[in-house]
Write an enzyme that holds these catalytic residues in place. Structure first.
Site, mmCIF file in Angstrom:
data_model
loop_
_atom_site.group_PDB
_atom_site.id
_atom_site.type_symbol
_atom_site.label_atom_id
_atom_site.label_comp_id
_atom_site.label_asym_id
_atom_site.label_seq_id
_atom_site.Cartn_x
_atom_site.Cartn_y
_atom_site.Cartn_z
ATOM 1 N N TYR A 26 0.895 -1.132 0.122
ATOM 2 C CA TYR A 26 0.005 -0.092 -0.152
ATOM 3 C C TYR A 26 0.965 1.349 -0.063
ATOM 4 C CZ TYR A 26 -3.009 3.740 1.852
ATOM 5 O OH TYR A 26 -3.621 4.700 2.027
ATOM 6 N N GLU A 48 -11.530 5.424 5.438
ATOM 7 C CA GLU A 48 -11.138 6.515 6.543
ATOM 8 C C GLU A 48 -11.981 6.763 7.382
ATOM 9 O OE1 GLU A 48 -7.817 7.611 6.524
ATOM 10 O OE2 GLU A 48 -7.137 7.440 4.519
ATOM 11 N N TRP A 56 -4.989 2.367 10.698
ATOM 12 C CA TRP A 56 -5.068 2.163 9.307
ATOM 13 C C TRP A 56 -4.837 0.594 8.885
ATOM 14 C CZ3 TRP A 56 -7.789 3.671 5.584
ATOM 15 C CH2 TRP A 56 -7.514 3.047 4.204
#
Length: 200
Positions: A26, A48, A56
């Site tokens: 990522y 988000e 995250w």
């Protein structure tokens, strides 16, 4: 750990991506890349907002489950989710089973489309906040990165006024980082210069 993470190929990375291969992928391929697709912006808004109060890494591990649960992040389909569909999602162990967050995703899909109808695209709307050009910060350590900014404050207020939910200033600054409106890669990270060259 030090300021940077280095791999066997002598690539310096931002140290926050250490942990598992999907996180590194990522960081190396997506984070900070300027996004000009409304669908991708919607995907990150869903992810988000789901992250609020969590890491995250937790959301990234559930990303494919979110893709399945939220119709491949097709906001037109998500906008049509019924109360019974939301009940169904509350039973889905592959996502964060928080009713407020799930309801917010459905609400935000509807507001997303309303905003599109008014201004043409979400992409043009959000990029206007940075005058169409990524903000390039010069960070030497992860601790230098802000949690929010005056621009994310303005964006959060405007989206709230437009009816969006679960998108505060900190969440939206994370969105700006993820979608390349701001480049917060550390200066010695190999991606710092690469993403700078990707802006339109």
């Amino acid at each position: 750990m030090g300021k940077y993470q280095i791999d066997q190929g002598n690539k310096f990375r931002c140290p926050w991506c250490v942990g598992f291969k999907e996180y590194i992928k990522y960081h190396d391929e997506e984070w900070g890349v300027p996004v000009y697709s409304d669908r991708v912006h919607f995907e990150f808004l869903v992810l988000e907002s789901a992250q609020a109060g969590l890491s995250w890494a937790t959301i990234l591990k559930k990303r494919e489950n979110y893709r399945k649960a939220f119709a491949d992040f097709d906001y037109k389909k998500v906008a049509e989710f019924s109360d019974s569909k939301i009940d169904e999602l509350m039973e889905d162990e592959g996502i964060i089973r928080n009713r407020q967050k799930i309801e917010a995703a459905v609400n935000n899909a509807r507001q997303f489309m309303e905003l599109q109808a008014k201004v043409g695209s979400f992409t043009s709307y959000i990029w206007d906040f940075v005058d169409g050009k990524p903000i390039v910060n010069q960070l030497t350590s992860v601790g230098d990165a802000p949690a929010s900014s005056p621009i994310s404050d303005l964006l959060a207020k405007d989206l709230k006024d437009k009816g969006f939910k679960f998108l505060g200033s900190t969440t939206l600054y994370s969105h700006m980082q993820a979608t390349g409106l701001v480049n917060d890669h550390l200066m010695h990270c190999f991606r710092y210069q690469e993403v700078n060259l990707m802006a339109r």
